[in-house]
Every structure is written in C-alpha cells, then in structure tokens.
Design an enzyme around this catalytic site. Structure first.
Site, PDB file in Angstrom:
ATOM      1  N   GLU A 118      64.923 -54.620 -13.011  1.00 38.49           N
ATOM      2  CA  GLU A 118      64.701 -55.293 -11.709  1.00 38.49           C
ATOM      3  C   GLU A 118      64.045 -56.656 -11.578  1.00 38.49           C
ATOM      4  OE1 GLU A 118      63.506 -52.325  -8.974  1.00 38.49           O
ATOM      5  OE2 GLU A 118      65.544 -51.429  -8.931  1.00 38.49           O
ATOM      6  N   GLU A 145      70.201 -46.577 -11.710  1.00 40.76           N
ATOM      7  CA  GLU A 145      69.379 -45.788 -11.118  1.00 40.76           C
ATOM      8  C   GLU A 145      69.539 -45.247  -9.635  1.00 40.76           C
ATOM      9  OE1 GLU A 145      65.349 -47.487 -10.485  1.00 40.76           O
ATOM     10  OE2 GLU A 145      65.538 -48.467 -12.517  1.00 40.76           O
TER      11      GLU A 145
HETATM   12  C1  GLA Z   1      63.071 -49.199  -8.820  1.00 39.09           C
HETATM   13  C2  GLA Z   1      62.460 -49.507 -10.334  1.00 39.09           C
HETATM   14  C3  GLA Z   1      61.953 -48.149 -10.997  1.00 39.09           C
HETATM   15  C4  GLA Z   1      61.292 -47.303  -9.791  1.00 39.09           C
HETATM   16  C5  GLA Z   1      62.339 -47.019  -8.870  1.00 39.09           C
HETATM   17  C6  GLA Z   1      61.829 -46.149  -7.777  1.00 39.09           C
HETATM   18  O1  GLA Z   1      64.579 -48.981  -8.892  1.00 39.09           O
HETATM   19  O2  GLA Z   1      63.418 -50.029 -11.271  1.00 39.09           O
HETATM   20  O3  GLA Z   1      61.255 -48.270 -11.922  1.00 39.09           O
HETATM   21  O4  GLA Z   1      60.285 -47.932  -9.305  1.00 39.09           O
HETATM   22  O5  GLA Z   1      62.705 -48.224  -8.122  1.00 39.09           O
HETATM   23  O6  GLA Z   1      62.569 -46.062  -6.604  1.00 39.09           O
END
Ligand code: GLA
Ligand code: ZN
Length: 735
Positions: A206, A361
């Site tokens: 991210e 995710e």
């Molecule tokens: C993001 C991050 C993860 C985690 C999630 C929690 O998407 O990439 O590492 O912190 O949020 O929702």
C-alpha cells in the site's frame, strides 16, 4: 449451519477440502480451454476481442484464495506453522501473501540475514500445494536502519523528521533506503527464483503517495519541474499564475510545495508524488524483473486513494491488485456500499483494459480501523467475495490469515482467530468461499467489454478538491461520479470506469460527471467521439480549467466543448442544505421524461445555444432557464445536466437513455431494488453473477432463453431465481 448453506448444499469446509461434484469436470474444461485461448500459450498477451485472459501465472490456472500470512510473528511456536498448513487446506486456500513486513525477521541486524524461517515456510507451502505471493519488505523498515540512517525517515510538512514509528513512512528519494531495498529484494529473488511455491511478487505494501518534505525530496521535485518546464522559470510562473499574491519565483530553490493557494503548484506536486512513488516501485522491483522475468509483479492499490494516480501506476505493474474494505452494514445501507465497491472494482478491471485483477485484501469478518467494527452478517462474506469476482477479480484474498497476539491489528478480522481452530463461524464462511471459487473455475480469465464508460479522473479530483468556491462541503467529486454510475449498476449494465487518458472509440455512451479539468487531448477526443455517433453526457462544472488549473476564457465549457454541447455555462449557484430547486421536464421532450425532480447544492445557469432544452428550472430567479439539454453534434448527441439532481432523476434519465441506445443488460430481467447482475464472458459462454444486497429475500423472474445452469449448486435454472438475504448465484449459459 448458517443461511448461505441453504443455497450451497455441499459443506465447503470446516472439516476438509471441497467435496463438490463439479471440480473435476471443470478442471478438465479449464485446462483445455485455457491452453487453447491463453495468450501465454500463443505468445500474445493482450486481446482486443472478448476472449479468456491467461491466469496470473501459468503455474496455477485457478482462481486464487488466501491472505496475508505472517509466520515470522510465530517463530517462537513453529508448531503453529504446521497447523496453518492444515487449516489452509481446510479453508480451500491456494495462495498466501508472505513476508510483507518481515524485514527485521530477515535482517535482524545490518548485514546478518536469517532466511531459514522463510525457507521452511516456502517449502511447507509447496508441500501443501499452496503458492506464495512473496512480498518485498519495504513497507516497514527495521528500527536499526532508522537509527543508523536518519535520512530514510520521512519529514513532515513542518520540516520535522519523524521518529521510528508505524509503517509506510520512508523517504522515497533516499539513496540509502533505495539501495537497502534493492539489496534485500535481490537476496529474496536469488534465493527463491526457482522455488516451486513462488507465484508472484507482492511489492511493498500500500504505497500511499504521502509526501515527504526532506531536502532530498524537495531537490528531486525541483529537478522534476526543471524537466517539465524546460529549465524555464518563466514558463512555470505562467503555468502557475504566480503573479497572484506576488508568488513569482525567480529561483528554483524558492519553491516549497506546501502552499495550497498556488493551485498549479499543488497539482504538479501531487503529480510528482505519484511519479516519485512509481519510480521507487520500479527501482525496488528492478532485481525482481531481472532475476525472475517470468514471475508477475504487483503492488496492492487502495481503491480511490486520493494521493496516487493509479492509472499511471497501472502501467508499471503486470497485474492490478487492490485492497477492499467496504463498510458493510453501515448506516448508509448495504446497497449504497455495494454500489461504491462495484465502482472501484470496475476501475481496477478497466485499468488494464479488462484484464482480471486481484482482490489482494479484504476482511473475513470485521475491519478494526473502521468507525464501528461490525461483523459481516451471514451470507455477506460469500456475497462480498463473489462481488469482486463478478467485476473481474481472479482472486479472493484476505487481511489476515491468523490474528497476531499483539499490536494494533490483533483484533482485525482473520481467517484463524485467537482460539486457533477451525470451528468458528468466520472460518466456515471462508471455507465456503474456497469451495465456491473451485466451482467457479470456468470463470477464470473471463472479462467484459462494456459499451458504457464513466470517467473518474484523479487529476480532475485533485483540481476539484483544491477549488476555493462552490461551498465547503459541496464538491463531492467521487460521490457525484458514483451517482451517475449507480443507475447502470442497478440495471445490470456493465460499465468501464476510465480516466481521461483512455481511448473512447470502443464505447457508445460516455459520461463525464464534473469534468472540471480538461487534460490535454480530452476535448478533441470527446468532440471526435460525438461527431462519430457517440452519446456524451456532461454535467455542471465541465471544461472550466486546463491541465494547469487555469480557467478557460471565452465562455465555458472551454476548449471547443461549448460547440459540442451547444450551451454556454454562465454562472453556478450553490445551495445551503435546505435549499431546493426543481428540474421540470418539458412536454414532449426527446427522452419522453415527465414530471419534476428535486435539485440541490449546485445549479448551473446556462444558455442553450444550439442545444434543445429538455427541462427547465422551476424555481428561483432562474426559473425557466434550461436545466437539461441535448445537442445534436454531427452523428452523435451531447447531453448537459446543469444541476445536481436527486437519484430519481438519474434513474429516469439514464433509464430513458438505456432504452434509446438499446443497451443489453447482463440479465434480461427487471432487477429488484438492491439487486444487480454482472457479466463475465469468454466470448462463447456467459457467466452472470446475480447479487442481492438486501437483508430480505428477492425473486428475479427469468426469460426462458438462454438455458442456464447455476455454478455453485450445479443445478439447471428455470423460471425464476430466488435469492436469500445477501444471496448470490452465478448463472452459466449452456453451450
Ligand atoms: C491494509 C494493509 C494491511 C492491514 C489492513 C487492515 O489494507 O495493507 O497490512 O493493515 O489494511 O485492514
Ligand atoms: Zn524525503
């Protein structure tokens, strides 16, 4: 046994791998079909006509299922690792993202490397037929590195260097951090390049595009500006309109990108931060590209993340992946949340011209950072997961596989809870998705070629949000664009969500809500599109500024669009929350619309020049002035919606356009409210995902033809579909 089992008779999971009767046949079908159609086998990667795309990696021609896996946090209790493997199989998982934040476990002190735990995990994964989306660890730097090399820590807008803390906060210009990343990534690539478990690279995590204001970053920005403005400060001063408030720069070193009063500068700074992030990504991916050219590279995007222009970033990755965290069961309602989520999925599919993306995710239950960490109601996990697949995802992955015992994410939803076993509601939900993905194997690599495009443009958003005017809370760029996407989602008509850089010729209808900033070439593209017979819908606040955020002179919309739309936009009125106007349809208008609709917040005061007036304002001093117009421009039509209208107007207006342009919905049926149908196809066979986002059951009447089979149950479908609350069914047309 919870609700979704009712439509899903064979148990998916708590006690073993999926036992459904279909997979074998499907696997056979898939293999033959895949080998015939896959670009990889033919040596061509991009398909312009509707065909099946190759899977993310030929190593695993299946929909992927898995999640972020952090075995490094469990090194003290390695017996947990074997239990993880057993549970992965029980949940129907075949791909795990590993090592995302593991730098301190890989290099506990400078130059001392400890890959043994990762070797063990990679071997265990391979032995259990689970693939690895192997991460590079740059998302979080080790404490020893922050202490030894302060320059790698980000500097805030006030010039303060951050202490070691959190994550995702390194300086992207630091040569030391860049070299450290290349070094660890080289070691990872060298060590695992031939490992059977390695499926794809999950680069960093991210990237946020958040700026760093250190001397290195400022220097890099100033050099970027020198290149852009050909070393000519005069050009920059002109582009940024720096005569305003005496901002004229006489030396490049006078430029500090922290002054939101200079709009051109802020736009360039945001563009720079996107490019700088991509540059960092490319730099750290270098060793992966050269040592493992056959392994696809991605990094996880964050939906509508305001700080990064993902359309630019998309070109640098092999496959798009993104992290989706909708606020299910929030007060705005699941239907609204579903529509926003669908919109973002569609962007992610559109960014590579229809190529399937990865849902990298999502949460298996609740999200710990949201305002209220609400559990997903029964059925919602399968529905939300298949919603991603319906819009083009070839994977369903989670954050996180197992809840850690400590740290800020110990209460975030996970497949495996602190209890450590599989006899939980959430685990069952996940196993159910595992089973569903196996049954949906024929969908792999299929896509959609929409005839409708809605433009959501990052640069336009930056510029709109920078405006001082209209009203403090009235700009609402993302919300406005989504409100024009919603009627198509509700009607089950596929839509591409594109930006201004995309070619328009494959569409029949292009909608550009609040196209405030025109990027170079966009006006010409729109004008050619309409001239050639396309239909364009524009709204208030279109064609106001150029790419430098300089207002067009000579009457809006600028750059020749006034002629295409046949209107002159003279002024815009703004409303307090209680202010209302109405848009009254004219008798006998072209679209056959009747009655009046509420307008609020923004009201354009326009003149119809060549355009025909379809509706007028009903109130206030501009009563009787045009509110909706259409202009016949060569072979096409250009509509202009002057006011921000209630949803009922969008429903009626786009409903009429859908009929006028004869679009084909995914399912030839009138969909109940809160239900959508989305289509994927390989050109020969269609897969229609019918999804009910209501907490009530619904019935959808179906036409007799084509004959269809429901893929999750394997049953033939006749007459009508009944979907339970939060239910989903996937209909495959019979060959
Ligand atoms: C993001 C991050 C993860 C985690 C999630 C929690 O998407 O990439 O590492 O912190 O949020 O929702
Ligand atoms: Zn910096």
């Amino acid at each position: 046994m919870h609700r979704s089992r009712e439509i899903f008779p064979q148990p998916g999971g708590s006690g073993g791998t999926c036992t459904c009767p279909l997979p074998k046949i499907i696997k056979l079908y898939l293999l033959c079909d895949f080998q015939k159609n896959s670009g990889l086998f033919k040596g061509t990667l991009f398909m312009s006509t509707l065909q099946r795309y190759p899977p993310i990696s030929p190593k695993c021609p299946a929909l992927l299922h898995g999640g972020d896996y952090n075995p490094d946090q469990w090194q003290a209790t390695p017996e947990v690792w074997d239990e993880d493997m057993r549970l992965m199989k029980a949940a129907g998982c075949n791909a795990m993202s590993i090592g995302i934040f593991s730098w301190s476990a890989l290099e506990p002190e400078e130059g001392r490397f400890t890959f043994d735990w990762l070797d063990t995990i990679m071997d265990k994964l391979a032995a259990n037929q689970v693939f690895a989306l192997l991460a590079t660890p740059s998302g979080a730097k080790p404490a020893w590195m922050s202490a030894r090399y302060p320059e790698i820590r980000r500097v805030t807008v006030n010039g303060q260097r951050e202490r070691h803390q959190g994550r995702h906060n390194h300086c992207r210009s630091s040569p030391i951090y860049r070299e450290k990343c290349r070094m660890i990534n080289t070691r990872l690539a060298q060590r695992y390049q031939s490992h059977p478990a390695l499926l794809a690279w999950h680069v960093s995590n991210e990237y946020s595009g958040e700026p760093c204001y250190c001397g290195l970053c400022l220097g890099t920005f100033r050099n970027w500006l020198r290149r852009k403005y050909q070393d000519d400060l005069g050009r920059l001063n002109q582009a940024w309109w720096t005569g305003f408030w005496s901002h004229t720069f006489t030396d490049w070193n006078q430029i500090y990108p922290e002054d939101s009063t200079v709009h051109g500068m802020m736009l360039d700074w945001t563009r720079f931060n996107t490019e700088q992030t991509i540059d960092f990504f490319k730099y750290e991916s270098g060793p992966l590209r050269s040592l493992t050219p056959q392994i696809p590279v991605t990094t996880n995007f964050m939906g509508l993340c305001p700080t990064l222009d993902y359309w630019k970033f998309a070109r640098a990755v092999d496959v798009i992946s993104w992290d989706s965290y909708p606020s299910w069961h929030a007060p705005e309602g699941d239907v609204a949340v579903a529509c926003q989520t669908a919109f973002t999925h569609d962007i992610n599919r559109s960014m590579k011209g229809g190529r399937p993306f990865m849902l990298m995710e999502s949460t298996p239950s609740m999200t710990n950072w949201q305002a209220v960490a609400k559990l997903k109601r029964p059925g919602m996990h399968l529905l939300a997961s298949l919603q991603a697949v319906a819009h083009g995802a070839d994977t369903v992955q989670y954050f996180q596989w197992r809840k850690g015992r400590g740290g800020v994410e110990k209460f975030h939803g996970a497949v495996v809870d602190h209890c450590g076993h599989e006899k939980t509601r959430v685990f069952e939900d996940v196993a159910e998705v595992g089973c569903a993905l196996e049954r949906l194997a024929p969908v792999l690599g299929t896509t959609v070629r929409p005839e409708v495009a809605v433009v959501y443009d990052w640069e336009t958003r930056w510029a709109v949000e920078g405006i001082q005017g209209l009203g403090h809370n009235l700009k609402k760029y993302p919300e406005t664009v989504i409100s024009h996407y919603r009627p198509f989602w509700a009607a089950g008509i596929p839509v591409d969500v594109i930006d201004q850089t995309v070619a328009l010729d494959s569409y029949r209808l292009v909608i550009t809500p609040m196209l405030y900033l025109l990027r170079p070439g966009m006006a010409q593209k729109l004008s050619a599109f309409v001239a050639a017979g396309g239909t364009w819908v524009a709204t208030y606040w279109t064609g106001i500024v150029d790419e430098n955020d300089l207002c067009f002179t000579g009457g809006w919309p600028g750059a020749g669009l006034r002629e295409v739309l046949g209107i002159w936009d003279e002024e815009i009125d703004a409303g307090y929350p209680a202010d209302r106007n109405h848009v009254a349809m004219k008798a006998g208008n072209l679209l056959g619309l009747k009655g009046r609709f509420e307008a609020s917040e923004l009201f354009g005061l326009i003149h119809a020049e060549n355009a025909r007036v379809l509706a007028t304002y009903a109130d206030d001093f501009y009563k009787g002035r045009p509110a909706v117009t259409v202009n016949a421009f060569q072979k096409g039509e250009a509509y202009y919606l002057a006011a921000r209208t209630e949803a009922a107007f969008q429903d009626a207006f786009y409903g009429a356009l859908i009929e006028r342009l004869k679009f084909t919905p995914a399912l030839a049926a009138r969909l109940p409210s809160g239900v959508t149908a989305q289509i994927r196809s390989d050109g020969k066979r269609d897969y229609v995902f019918v999804m009910n986002f209501n907490d009530q059951p619904v019935t959808v009447p179906l036409k007799a033809k084509p004959a269809r089979r429901e893929l999750l149950t394997g049953k033939a479908v006749k007459g009508s579909l009944t979907l339970p609350p939060f239910g989903v069914q996937v209909l495959a047309s019979e060959k």
